[in-house]
Design an enzyme around this catalytic site. Sequence first.
Site, PDB file in Angstrom:
ATOM      1  N   GLU A 148       0.827  -1.204   0.000  1.00  0.00           N
ATOM      2  CA  GLU A 148       0.000   0.000   0.000  1.00  0.00           C
ATOM      3  C   GLU A 148       0.863   1.257   0.000  1.00  0.00           C
ATOM      4  O   GLU A 148       1.661   1.460   0.919  1.00  0.00           O
ATOM      5  CB  GLU A 148      -0.904   0.024   1.238  1.00  0.00           C
ATOM      6  CG  GLU A 148      -1.737   1.286   1.341  1.00  0.00           C
ATOM      7  CD  GLU A 148      -2.530   1.386   2.628  1.00  0.00           C
ATOM      8  OE1 GLU A 148      -3.501   2.151   2.668  1.00  0.00           O
ATOM      9  OE2 GLU A 148      -2.168   0.692   3.612  1.00  0.00           O
ATOM     10  N   HIS A 207      -8.880   1.048  -0.528  1.00  0.00           N
ATOM     11  CA  HIS A 207      -9.301   1.632   0.742  1.00  0.00           C
ATOM     12  C   HIS A 207     -10.149   2.853   0.429  1.00  0.00           C
ATOM     13  O   HIS A 207      -9.663   3.809  -0.186  1.00  0.00           O
ATOM     14  CB  HIS A 207      -8.096   2.043   1.594  1.00  0.00           C
ATOM     15  CG  HIS A 207      -7.518   0.922   2.381  1.00  0.00           C
ATOM     16  ND1 HIS A 207      -6.337   1.044   3.093  1.00  0.00           N
ATOM     17  CD2 HIS A 207      -7.944  -0.353   2.604  1.00  0.00           C
ATOM     18  CE1 HIS A 207      -6.065  -0.102   3.696  1.00  0.00           C
ATOM     19  NE2 HIS A 207      -7.032  -0.962   3.413  1.00  0.00           N
ATOM     20  N   GLU A 247     -12.033   2.345   5.309  1.00  0.00           N
ATOM     21  CA  GLU A 247     -10.953   2.461   6.294  1.00  0.00           C
ATOM     22  C   GLU A 247     -11.109   3.751   7.100  1.00  0.00           C
ATOM     23  O   GLU A 247     -10.643   4.812   6.710  1.00  0.00           O
ATOM     24  CB  GLU A 247      -9.581   2.435   5.602  1.00  0.00           C
ATOM     25  CG  GLU A 247      -8.445   2.301   6.593  1.00  0.00           C
ATOM     26  CD  GLU A 247      -7.079   2.528   5.969  1.00  0.00           C
ATOM     27  OE1 GLU A 247      -6.141   1.858   6.397  1.00  0.00           O
ATOM     28  OE2 GLU A 247      -6.960   3.373   5.068  1.00  0.00           O
TER      29      GLU A 247
END
Length: 281
Positions: A148, A207, A247
Amino acid sequence: MRIGMFTSGYQRYPLEKAFADSRRFGYDYVELWGGRPHAFPMDLKAGEQKEVLNLVDKYEMPVEIYTPEHNGYPYNYMMGSALQWEDSMCYLETALEMGKALGAEYTLISAGHAGNLATQKEIRKRLEKSLGRLCAYAEKIDTKIILEPLTAFETNVCTSANELVEILDKIDSRCLTGMCDIVVPYLRHEPIMSYFTKLGTRMNHLHLQDSDGISERHILPGEGEAPLRELLEEVIQIGYHGRMTIELVTAYINEPSFYARRAIRWVKEQLERIECHGLED
C-alpha cells in the site's frame, strides 16, 4: 464489490464488537488490524489465533485481509540498524504466517519513512532488500502480499502509482500485488483512476474513505471533499470486482459502531443508486 470493515477503529473495545458490528451492519468481510490488544502477530502465534477463528465462525465473517501494525514504534523496516531490520523482518514474516492461518488471502503492508537523510539510492536498495525477503517467504508458505502506498505525511518511500508500479516491476513476484488508498492520490493531486490504469491486473484492493484534501485524516464517506460518488461510478464502469475496505482508522474511535454503520449505509446507497439509475454520461 465486496465491502470490508477495517477493525482498527475498534481498538478500545473487545475485538468481538467489531465482528458483531460487521455482521449486523452488512459488511462482507473484515480487514483485521494486527495491533494490540487485537490480533498482534506474536500474540496470534502464541495461541490467540484460536479466539479470532472462533469469532470468524460465530459471526460468519471472514478475515480476508490481515493488516499488521508497523511502520511506527517499534517496527519500521525502512529505518534503523541491521538488528532492528532483522527484527522487523521476523515480525512481518510472522504476520504473513498468521494472515494465512486466519484464512486471509492477503497480508497488507506498506513502507514506512526511511528517514530525512536517506538518499533515493539508499531508499530503493533497502526497500528491494526488504520486499525481496518478504516475497520469498510468502512464496515459501504460499500466501500473498499487498503493498500500500502512503501519503507524504507518513513516508518518503512509496507515495504514488508510478512508484508502486516501479516497485512491483522490480520485485516481480507472483506473491506481490498493489492497491490504492484514495487519500494518497487525492492529496497529491494525482488521478485516482490512474492506479487502475497503471496497475492493471495488479490492482487488487481499495481503501475507501473521504478526505479533506489537506491532511492524511480519513473521513467518513460523503462527509469530505473527495468526489466519491463519481469514483464509485468509474470503478463500477471499468469492471472492478475486487475488495473495498472502508478504512476509518482512529478518527472515530470513541463511537466506532455509529460511524461504521453510517459509512456502509452511505456506500450502499450510492451503489444502489448507480444500479437503479445506471451510470451517468
